[in-house]
Design an enzyme around this catalytic site. Sequence first.
Site, PDB file in Angstrom:
ATOM      1  N   LYS A 205      -8.959 -21.227  10.097  1.00  0.00           N
ATOM      2  CA  LYS A 205     -10.034 -21.250   9.085  1.00  0.00           C
ATOM      3  C   LYS A 205      -9.202 -21.611   7.819  1.00  0.00           C
ATOM      4  O   LYS A 205      -8.313 -21.119   7.386  1.00  0.00           O
ATOM      5  CB  LYS A 205     -10.665 -19.844   9.126  1.00  0.00           C
ATOM      6  CG  LYS A 205     -11.595 -19.938   7.917  1.00  0.00           C
ATOM      7  CD  LYS A 205     -12.259 -18.836   7.967  1.00  0.00           C
ATOM      8  CE  LYS A 205     -13.024 -18.558   6.548  1.00  0.00           C
ATOM      9  NZ  LYS A 205     -14.097 -17.342   6.617  1.00  0.00           N
TER      10      LYS A 205
HETATM   11  C1  5RP Z   1     -12.490 -14.080   3.395  1.00  0.00           C
HETATM   12  C2  5RP Z   1     -13.127 -14.944   4.503  1.00  0.00           C
HETATM   13  C3  5RP Z   1     -14.448 -14.949   4.447  1.00  0.00           C
HETATM   14  O1  5RP Z   1     -15.208 -14.967   5.606  1.00  0.00           O
HETATM   15  C4  5RP Z   1     -14.720 -16.574   3.977  1.00  0.00           C
HETATM   16  O2  5RP Z   1     -14.284 -16.795   2.717  1.00  0.00           O
HETATM   17  C5  5RP Z   1     -16.024 -17.382   4.245  1.00  0.00           C
HETATM   18  O3  5RP Z   1     -17.061 -16.828   3.550  1.00  0.00           O
HETATM   19  P1  5RP Z   1     -17.456 -17.809   2.170  1.00  0.00           P
HETATM   20  O4  5RP Z   1     -18.018 -19.175   2.830  1.00  0.00           O
HETATM   21  O5  5RP Z   1     -18.323 -17.127   1.608  1.00  0.00           O
HETATM   22  O6  5RP Z   1     -16.118 -18.342   1.553  1.00  0.00           O
HETATM   23  O7  5RP Z   1     -12.454 -15.058   5.376  1.00  0.00           O
HETATM   24  O8  5RP Z   1     -11.194 -14.024   3.226  1.00  0.00           O
END
Ligand code: 5RP
Length: 293
Positions: A205
């Site tokens: 991610k």
């Molecule tokens: C925190 C994360 C969150 O899940 C991620 O940031 C996704 O949320 P957003 O779309 O609000 O950024 O991994 O570390």
Amino acid sequence: MADLEGLKVAKDYHVDTPFANQDGFFLKGANSLDWGMKRHLSNIFNPKSGNTVMFAFDHGYFMGSTSGLERLDLLLPKLAPYVDCFMGTRGAIRTCVPPHLTNAVALRVSSGSSMLQDDLSHEVVAVDIEDSIRMNADCMAVQTFIGADGQLSSLDNLNRVINAGMRYSIPTLGVCAVGKDMARTDKFFKLATRIIAEMGCQIVKTYDCENFEEVVAACPVPIVVAGGKKLSEPDALKLAYGVMQKGARGVDMGRNIFQSTHPVEMAQAVNKIVHEGYTDKEAYEFFQDMIHS
Ligand code: 5RP
């Protein structure tokens, strides 16, 4: 260790050439995994589109109660029909996701920091593999801080979770975190996502950036993109469309869904982009139609 002097900058990404080692299974990098891993990945990524809409609501693990996530018990069942995967903590999932909902589960297993600290890069593995198995997790998410103070321990966390996941065929999602001294450049994301993938996780991610298609091309496993800070609905849909066009296999979106004026309709609009090939403009028209109907 390789001598860094005279290191050549990587440049041949062949962004228009599909990933080569992909016979037999629809997801990048998963060919040599066993049945259980592939089954979990197929729960997360829709085998028809090859993509996923993950809904991230794990913010509470370091932020506490956040605007839009005050009542997970009310929100999650409403979003369930429009998202493929719920990404959250075991505390939130066990208490607020009714077990009859069959969405995939991306279980946040690292924690240890809070927004009251300046440096969030020191975490531990908080959920053991037995509890991930009990929760029927389809993947385990580990925050990974490349170039930050906590790099060593977060890579150690990531590798421990990958090792346990390999024993029981549960994929690991490496979350590329941006440490406080890191800039969101393609140079950083190319380095960090590739390191995370080379540790052996099955999904990465990360965030959108310049030359994002090169980040994707150089990462041998599927990339899902975080939504990041709240944008206007048209801008958030543009972000989703843009990264899908550049090769992401989905989004892992939080604030841009749960802080939208209309979270359910926003999740539906994102779903149209990710699974049905809508452009951002078509998805926004759909969003407008839904909220005015
Ligand atoms: C925190 C994360 C969150 O899940 C991620 O940031 C996704 O949320 P957003 O779309 O609000 O950024 O991994 O570390």
